[in-house]
Every structure is written in C-alpha cells, then in structure tokens.
Design a protein around this motif. Structure first.
Motif, mmCIF file in Angstrom:
data_model
loop_
_atom_site.group_PDB
_atom_site.id
_atom_site.type_symbol
_atom_site.label_atom_id
_atom_site.label_comp_id
_atom_site.label_asym_id
_atom_site.label_seq_id
_atom_site.Cartn_x
_atom_site.Cartn_y
_atom_site.Cartn_z
ATOM 1 N N ARG A 102 0.874 -1.031 -0.116
ATOM 2 C CA ARG A 102 -0.082 -0.017 0.065
ATOM 3 C C ARG A 102 0.815 1.323 0.182
ATOM 4 O O ARG A 102 1.929 1.277 0.805
ATOM 5 N N TYR A 103 0.337 2.284 -0.621
ATOM 6 C CA TYR A 103 1.071 3.676 -0.669
ATOM 7 C C TYR A 103 0.053 4.652 -0.689
ATOM 8 O O TYR A 103 -1.319 4.517 -0.971
ATOM 9 N N TYR A 146 -0.712 8.403 -1.265
ATOM 10 C CA TYR A 146 -0.316 9.705 -1.932
ATOM 11 C C TYR A 146 -0.893 10.923 -1.416
ATOM 12 O O TYR A 146 -2.175 10.960 -1.060
ATOM 13 N N GLU A 204 -3.341 0.420 -3.537
ATOM 14 C CA GLU A 204 -2.404 -0.695 -3.445
ATOM 15 C C GLU A 204 -1.823 -1.473 -4.863
ATOM 16 O O GLU A 204 -2.707 -1.528 -5.877
ATOM 17 N N LEU A 208 7.057 0.127 -6.065
ATOM 18 C CA LEU A 208 7.233 1.642 -6.010
ATOM 19 C C LEU A 208 7.252 2.191 -7.573
ATOM 20 O O LEU A 208 6.773 3.060 -7.527
ATOM 21 N N ALA A 267 3.662 2.621 -8.353
ATOM 22 C CA ALA A 267 3.063 3.650 -7.443
ATOM 23 C C ALA A 267 3.393 4.969 -8.036
ATOM 24 O O ALA A 267 2.681 6.063 -8.033
ATOM 25 N N VAL A 311 4.703 10.066 -2.217
ATOM 26 C CA VAL A 311 4.427 8.940 -2.247
ATOM 27 C C VAL A 311 4.994 8.185 -1.163
ATOM 28 O O VAL A 311 6.300 8.362 -0.907
ATOM 29 N N ARG A 312 4.216 7.693 -0.233
ATOM 30 C CA ARG A 312 4.760 7.156 1.090
ATOM 31 C C ARG A 312 4.301 5.827 1.188
ATOM 32 O O ARG A 312 3.252 5.480 1.263
ATOM 33 N N PRO A 313 5.203 4.664 1.235
ATOM 34 C CA PRO A 313 4.761 3.379 1.319
ATOM 35 C C PRO A 313 4.181 3.244 2.969
ATOM 36 O O PRO A 313 4.394 3.928 3.957
#
Length: 118
Positions: free
Chosen positions: A2-3, A5, A85, A89, A92, A109-111
């Motif tokens: 999952r990322y 935004y 999801e 990366l 993403a 963009v952050r995991p």
C-alpha cells in the motif's frame, strides 16, 4: 504493497480559479479517481478541509498541548490523499505521475507499513 499519495498544493489556489477552471479541475480528479477504481487499486481517497480547520496535538513537558492550525506553516498545504495498493514503488510512482495535483502542486508517495500479524 500500500502507498499513500499525499497531495500538497497552494491553499487558496482553488478560489482564485474561474468557474470554468474549477470545473476542468473537478473533471480531471474525477477521471483520475475513476481510473484508479477501474484498475482495482484504489482503497480510499478524500479531500481535506482547509488548513485553518486543523488542530495539532503535541506533548510538551509531559503534558498534551492543543494548537489551532496545521503543524507546518508552508506555502503548500496537505489538501487530500489517495490510498492505493500496487505491487511495487515503480508502479506507485507511475500512477502518482498521472495525478492532477502534479500540475499545480506536489504528490508525496509514502509506503504504508503492512499490518502486524501474530
């Protein structure tokens, strides 16, 4: 994976737009959201109310302190988010590059940490 935004943009920019520009912007976000849904990768998304509606809580000297407004005082403010999801990366980042925010702001963009099990 999952990322998240995080959509940062200049607050007040929306109000400075003409009704035609606002309609075009709404259409771009609706199309982007629909593309994420169609691809089956959208988990959630929403706009945030303006930063003056924020309340910040921090611990100072062992006591919680409640402050009006956002934590950061910057030109660009967090205006919304998408939670997606995707396998990696690279994908993403490719989807983030399609977000309308990149035309007038920044998409971070952050995991997201996977949930703990067991």
């Amino acid at each position: 994976m999952r990322y998240l935004y995080l959509l940062y943009l200049e607050e007040g920019g929306w109000d400075a737009m003409t009704p035609e520009q606002q309609a075009e912007g709404e259409g771009a976000y609706m199309a982007y959201t629909e593309a994420l849904q169609t691809a089956g990768i959208l988990i959630g998304a929403n706009r945030l109310q303006p930063s003056p509606s924020a309340t910040t809580v921090r611990l100072t000297g062992g006591k919680s302190q409640v402050l009006d407004g956002p934590y950061a005082d910057t030109k660009e403010q967090l205006g919304g988010y998408y939670l997606v999801e995707l396998p990696d990366l690279d994908q993403a980042l490719a989807w983030a590059a399609r977000c309308p925010t990149v035309g007038h702001g920044v998409v971070e963009v952050r995991p997201v940490w996977p949930p703990r099990t067991g």
